[in-house]
Motif scaffolding. Structure first.
Motif, PDB file in Angstrom:
ATOM      1  N   MET A 137     -19.729  38.736 -65.694  1.00  0.00           N
ATOM      2  CA  MET A 137     -20.258  38.096 -64.395  1.00  0.00           C
ATOM      3  C   MET A 137     -19.982  38.643 -62.989  1.00  0.00           C
ATOM      4  SD  MET A 137     -19.346  34.333 -65.598  1.00  0.00           S
ATOM      5  CE  MET A 137     -18.013  34.324 -66.548  1.00  0.00           C
ATOM      6  N   GLY A 138     -19.199  39.477 -62.979  1.00  0.00           N
ATOM      7  CA  GLY A 138     -19.025  39.998 -61.716  1.00  0.00           C
ATOM      8  C   GLY A 138     -17.428  40.495 -61.304  1.00  0.00           C
ATOM      9  N   PHE A 139     -17.319  41.027 -60.114  1.00  0.00           N
ATOM     10  CA  PHE A 139     -15.855  41.583 -59.559  1.00  0.00           C
ATOM     11  C   PHE A 139     -15.317  39.974 -58.983  1.00  0.00           C
ATOM     12  CE2 PHE A 139     -17.833  45.428 -59.883  1.00  0.00           C
ATOM     13  CZ  PHE A 139     -16.868  46.387 -60.741  1.00  0.00           C
ATOM     14  N   ILE A 140     -13.947  39.802 -59.041  1.00  0.00           N
ATOM     15  CA  ILE A 140     -13.312  38.970 -58.122  1.00  0.00           C
ATOM     16  C   ILE A 140     -12.814  39.470 -57.089  1.00  0.00           C
ATOM     17  CG2 ILE A 140     -11.161  37.392 -58.464  1.00  0.00           C
ATOM     18  CD1 ILE A 140     -13.612  36.600 -60.211  1.00  0.00           C
ATOM     19  N   GLY A 141     -12.958  38.885 -55.850  1.00  0.00           N
ATOM     20  CA  GLY A 141     -12.578  39.151 -54.483  1.00  0.00           C
ATOM     21  C   GLY A 141     -13.483  40.017 -53.751  1.00  0.00           C
ATOM     22  N   GLY A 142     -13.386  39.842 -52.423  1.00  0.00           N
ATOM     23  CA  GLY A 142     -14.246  40.723 -51.537  1.00  0.00           C
ATOM     24  C   GLY A 142     -15.637  40.058 -51.457  1.00  0.00           C
ATOM     25  N   ARG A 143     -16.641  40.855 -51.209  1.00  0.00           N
ATOM     26  CA  ARG A 143     -17.923  40.248 -51.108  1.00  0.00           C
ATOM     27  C   ARG A 143     -18.841  40.691 -52.280  1.00  0.00           C
ATOM     28  NH1 ARG A 143     -18.011  43.231 -46.338  1.00  0.00           N
ATOM     29  NH2 ARG A 143     -19.733  44.458 -47.083  1.00  0.00           N
ATOM     30  N   GLN A 144     -19.794  39.976 -52.367  1.00  0.00           N
ATOM     31  CA  GLN A 144     -20.724  40.349 -53.550  1.00  0.00           C
ATOM     32  C   GLN A 144     -20.999  41.694 -54.032  1.00  0.00           C
ATOM     33  OE1 GLN A 144     -21.679  37.565 -55.635  1.00  0.00           O
ATOM     34  NE2 GLN A 144     -22.806  38.942 -56.863  1.00  0.00           N
ATOM     35  N   ASP A 145     -21.490  42.305 -52.777  1.00  0.00           N
ATOM     36  CA  ASP A 145     -21.802  43.891 -52.789  1.00  0.00           C
ATOM     37  C   ASP A 145     -20.643  44.525 -52.514  1.00  0.00           C
ATOM     38  OD1 ASP A 145     -21.338  42.846 -50.266  1.00  0.00           O
ATOM     39  OD2 ASP A 145     -22.940  44.415 -49.439  1.00  0.00           O
ATOM     40  N   GLN A 146     -19.739  44.009 -52.136  1.00  0.00           N
ATOM     41  CA  GLN A 146     -18.626  44.869 -51.848  1.00  0.00           C
ATOM     42  C   GLN A 146     -17.143  44.226 -52.125  1.00  0.00           C
ATOM     43  OE1 GLN A 146     -18.468  48.268 -50.442  1.00  0.00           O
ATOM     44  NE2 GLN A 146     -16.275  48.308 -51.188  1.00  0.00           N
ATOM     45  N   PRO A 147     -16.886  44.535 -53.497  1.00  0.00           N
ATOM     46  CA  PRO A 147     -15.636  44.006 -54.133  1.00  0.00           C
ATOM     47  C   PRO A 147     -14.175  44.522 -53.545  1.00  0.00           C
ATOM     48  CG  PRO A 147     -16.875  45.131 -55.635  1.00  0.00           C
ATOM     49  CD  PRO A 147     -17.408  45.176 -54.616  1.00  0.00           C
ATOM     50  N   ALA A 148     -13.471  43.508 -53.457  1.00  0.00           N
ATOM     51  CA  ALA A 148     -11.769  44.348 -53.001  1.00  0.00           C
ATOM     52  C   ALA A 148     -10.911  44.508 -54.072  1.00  0.00           C
ATOM     53  CB  ALA A 148     -11.359  42.949 -51.929  1.00  0.00           C
TER      54      ALA A 148
END
Length: 177
Positions: free
Chosen positions: A86-97
């Motif tokens: 589903m995606g990465f957790i943390g940071g922004r949608q286009d730049q995960p932390a």
């Protein structure tokens, strides 16, 4: 660029499949140098089923996969395009932390500890009612007084002839009521 740990949100129950798919895609894209470990955080638990001690794995972050990687446009797309991610957790949608190294170390230590010392599947609390299912006090009910997770033992107050008597028991000798 140094590799950092990122948390990837996957469909619950598909963590191992995501882990395998990710490893396959990394190999096919020949990007092994940009990725490190891919981990589904699990720990071993011990449970009693029909009088038999069984070990099983329990995920302590269901729905999440930890990925050690260098974050760039190519690696980001490779991970995002894996089915059931589903995606990465943390940071922004286009730049995960990434998670901090302290958090990553804590999770890695917990995974290592889970393999070394399996935890009981059922957790007990003081004051809880239990029934003894094995040993000389079989079929007695009692109240949990003390819990020792390192030794997998409980002190249970059992009523014998109308008097409360403390009894040391193994986790596998009792069940919750």
């Amino acid at each position: 660029m140094a590799k950092r740990w990122y948390v990837v949100h996957a469909y619950s129950g598909f963590e191992k499949q995501v882990q395998r798919s990710l490893k396959d895609r990394i190999e096919r894209a020949e990007m092994e140098d940009q990725f490190g470990e891919i981990l589904v955080p699990t720990e071993e638990v011990v449970e009693m089923k029909k009088g038999v001690k069984r070990k099983s794995e329990r995920k302590f972050f269901p729905g999440y996969v930890l990925v050690e990687m260098e974050m760039n446009e190519d690696t980001w797309h490779l991970v995002k395009d894996v089915p059931k991610v589903m995606g990465f957790i943390g940071g922004r949608q286009d730049q995960p932390a990434p998670i901090s190294q302290a958090e990553a170390d804590a999770i890695l230590n917990r995974v290592k500890e889970g393999v070394d010392k399996p935890r009981p599947k059922v957790l007990f609390e003081p004051g809880e009612m239990v029934r003894v299912i094995d040993g000389p006090f079989n079929d007695f009910n009692g109240t949990v007084e003390e819990i020792n997770y390192e030794k997998s033992r409980l002190r249970v107050a059992v009523s014998i002839f109308g008097r409360s008597t403390p009894v040391e028991l193994d986790f596998q000798q009792v069940e919750k009521l």
